[in-house]
Design a protein around this motif. Structure first.
Motif, PDB file in Angstrom:
ATOM      1  N   LYS A  33       9.209  32.013 -18.617  1.00 31.92           N
ATOM      2  CA  LYS A  33       9.528  31.987 -17.110  1.00 31.92           C
ATOM      3  C   LYS A  33       9.680  30.441 -17.098  1.00 31.92           C
ATOM      4  O   LYS A  33       9.452  29.468 -17.454  1.00 31.92           O
ATOM      5  CB  LYS A  33       7.947  32.024 -16.613  1.00 31.92           C
ATOM      6  N   ARG A  34      10.951  30.409 -16.178  1.00 32.14           N
ATOM      7  CA  ARG A  34      11.679  29.133 -15.586  1.00 32.14           C
ATOM      8  C   ARG A  34      11.268  29.170 -14.161  1.00 32.14           C
ATOM      9  O   ARG A  34      11.877  29.675 -13.105  1.00 32.14           O
ATOM     10  CB  ARG A  34      13.101  29.534 -15.603  1.00 32.14           C
ATOM     11  N   SER A  43      10.056  19.666  -9.422  1.00 33.12           N
ATOM     12  CA  SER A  43      10.223  19.647 -10.938  1.00 33.12           C
ATOM     13  C   SER A  43       9.815  20.946 -11.436  1.00 33.12           C
ATOM     14  O   SER A  43       9.118  21.747 -10.928  1.00 33.12           O
ATOM     15  CB  SER A  43       9.055  18.434 -11.398  1.00 33.12           C
ATOM     16  N   TYR A  44      10.337  20.896 -12.717  1.00 29.92           N
ATOM     17  CA  TYR A  44      10.073  22.546 -13.449  1.00 29.92           C
ATOM     18  C   TYR A  44       8.702  22.738 -13.782  1.00 29.92           C
ATOM     19  O   TYR A  44       8.113  21.803 -14.140  1.00 29.92           O
ATOM     20  CB  TYR A  44      10.973  22.253 -14.525  1.00 29.92           C
ATOM     21  N   HIS A  45       8.655  23.821 -13.996  1.00 28.31           N
ATOM     22  CA  HIS A  45       7.366  24.330 -14.761  1.00 28.31           C
ATOM     23  C   HIS A  45       8.180  25.380 -15.800  1.00 28.31           C
ATOM     24  O   HIS A  45       8.354  26.406 -15.428  1.00 28.31           O
ATOM     25  CB  HIS A  45       6.348  24.668 -13.924  1.00 28.31           C
ATOM     26  N   PHE A  46       7.895  25.005 -16.906  1.00 23.03           N
ATOM     27  CA  PHE A  46       8.449  25.948 -18.257  1.00 23.03           C
ATOM     28  C   PHE A  46       7.280  26.738 -18.813  1.00 23.03           C
ATOM     29  O   PHE A  46       6.208  26.081 -19.096  1.00 23.03           O
ATOM     30  CB  PHE A  46       9.223  25.206 -19.232  1.00 23.03           C
ATOM     31  N   TYR A  47       7.695  28.100 -19.031  1.00 26.37           N
ATOM     32  CA  TYR A  47       6.347  28.771 -20.033  1.00 26.37           C
ATOM     33  C   TYR A  47       7.169  29.450 -21.215  1.00 26.37           C
ATOM     34  O   TYR A  47       8.062  29.884 -21.072  1.00 26.37           O
ATOM     35  CB  TYR A  47       5.861  30.020 -19.168  1.00 26.37           C
ATOM     36  N   SER A 279      16.606  33.171 -15.234  1.00 28.29           N
ATOM     37  CA  SER A 279      16.963  32.629 -13.816  1.00 28.29           C
ATOM     38  C   SER A 279      15.631  31.980 -13.295  1.00 28.29           C
ATOM     39  O   SER A 279      14.595  32.227 -13.721  1.00 28.29           O
ATOM     40  CB  SER A 279      17.554  33.471 -12.825  1.00 28.29           C
ATOM     41  N   LEU A 280      16.008  31.093 -12.376  1.00 29.69           N
ATOM     42  CA  LEU A 280      14.642  30.375 -11.687  1.00 29.69           C
ATOM     43  C   LEU A 280      14.089  30.995 -10.867  1.00 29.69           C
ATOM     44  O   LEU A 280      14.584  31.615  -9.940  1.00 29.69           O
ATOM     45  CB  LEU A 280      15.599  29.352 -10.810  1.00 29.69           C
ATOM     46  N   LYS A 281      12.684  31.318 -11.028  1.00 30.23           N
ATOM     47  CA  LYS A 281      11.782  32.141 -10.297  1.00 30.23           C
ATOM     48  C   LYS A 281      11.121  31.161  -9.325  1.00 30.23           C
ATOM     49  O   LYS A 281      10.373  30.134  -9.885  1.00 30.23           O
ATOM     50  CB  LYS A 281      11.001  32.896 -11.097  1.00 30.23           C
ATOM     51  N   LEU A 282      10.914  31.342  -8.128  1.00 28.48           N
ATOM     52  CA  LEU A 282      10.269  30.668  -7.092  1.00 28.48           C
ATOM     53  C   LEU A 282       8.891  31.670  -6.527  1.00 28.48           C
ATOM     54  O   LEU A 282       9.510  32.669  -6.150  1.00 28.48           O
ATOM     55  CB  LEU A 282      10.982  30.298  -6.123  1.00 28.48           C
TER      56      LEU A 282
END
Ligand code: ZN
Length: 308
Positions: A33-34, A43-47, A279-282
């Motif tokens: 997850k991005r 800021s990002y959170h990467f999983y 892709s970036l998930k919000l």
């Protein structure tokens, strides 16, 4: 109530691209997850984890480019350990060497061989051979989730009591001042090691663990755990919706930030298994600010699918 074990571990990284490259290319984990830090959407959170981000396989990062480095010390998860199949040490020594990572073989732990090394930000990692993983097979030498990470604490019995009395862990054994506890799960991520540390408190910043999360099967069980924490006088947050799971947080008696997270709904809630991480998930609350968020986040490149 017995927790199955670890749900995820979250640490702080520096440069997001270096973090992404290391955990996918070098360690071979899937970028699951991005997304952004829900408490700081700039800021990002990467999983990272297995193919679908199963609980017990997920290491997550808040990349804080340019922030200061943390220090290891008491009141911290001081090393994050992953399970590998037996007879995998030679493979991993070579793979790490080929990726310019200096690794040392440490003395056997509870009878199993282990390698120790640092990630690009100085976070201490271990790969531990596990007798419960079937030898090689289809998945080869790949990392199979956590294996007894080390929690260093001043007053060991306080953390041990909490894990046993509230989260339902049981004592498994002791070796070299290291006490191993186990949750109810059958995978390697059911275990944690407690080490008594008569050292100063660590500083949580780049290259250190921010918190460790333990599993509960559903929301009802989470509320029961919460009630028992409150009864103990611990200061625990209300249930917070983390989109992929629901969480409560509290500081255990030695200062480590603990989270208790539900297994569901999981990482397939907003993208399909074959597109995870692309892709970036919000979360819905930030969707209206997407263009602004995308503008402030540093650009990153996912090289290619995680290799084994
Ligand atoms: Zn968390």
């Amino acid at each position: 109530m017995r927790s199955a074990g670890i749900h995820h571990i979250t640490a702080i990284a520096g440069d997001p691209q270096a973090n992404l490259d290391f955990y996918t290319e070098t360690l071979g984990l899937r970028f699951v997850k991005r997304t952004v830090n829900f408490d700081d959407p700039g800021s990002y959170h990467f999983y990272f984890g297995d193919n679908i981000g199963s609980p017990g396989t997920i290491i997550t990062f808040f990349p804080w480019p340019g922030a200061r480095r943390g220090t290891r010390g008491s009141g911290q998860v001081t090393s994050v350990s992953f399970a590998i199949p037996r007879n995998s040490i030679a493979f991993w020594k070579e793979r790490l060497r080929a990726n310019h990572v200096v690794a040392e073989e440490i003395s056997d732990r509870f009878g199993n061989k282990a390698l120790r090394f640092l990630d690009p930000d100085g976070l201490m990692l271990e790969l531990m051979e596990s007798p419960v993983i079937p030898n090689e097979g289809r998945m080869g030498h790949t990392v199979r989730g956590f294996a007894a990470p080390t929690l260093e604490v001043r007053h060991l019995e306080r953390t041990e009591r909490l894990l046993i009395e509230i989260l339902g862990f049981e004592f498994l054994g002791e070796e070299n001042n290291r006490r191993r506890l186990r949750g109810s799960g059958s995978n390697t991520a059911a275990e944690v090691d407690l080490v008594s540390a008569d050292i100063g408190f660590g500083l949580v910043a780049v290259g250190s663990v921010h918190h460790i999360a333990f599993r509960v099967v559903n929301d009802e069980e989470q509320l029961r755990v919460r009630e028992r924490l409150v009864e103990r006088g611990l200061n625990v947050t209300p249930v917070i919706d983390r989109q992929y799971f629901h969480s409560i947080y509290f500081r255990e008696p030695n200062g480590i930030l603990f989270e208790v997270a539900t297994d569901g709904p999981g990482f397939l809630i907003d993208e399909s298994a074959d597109q995870l991480g692309e892709s970036l998930k919000l979360p819905p609350i930030y969707e209206s600010a997407r263009s602004e968020i995308e503008r402030v986040l540093p650009a990153i490149q996912l090289q290619h699918a995680a290799a084994s």
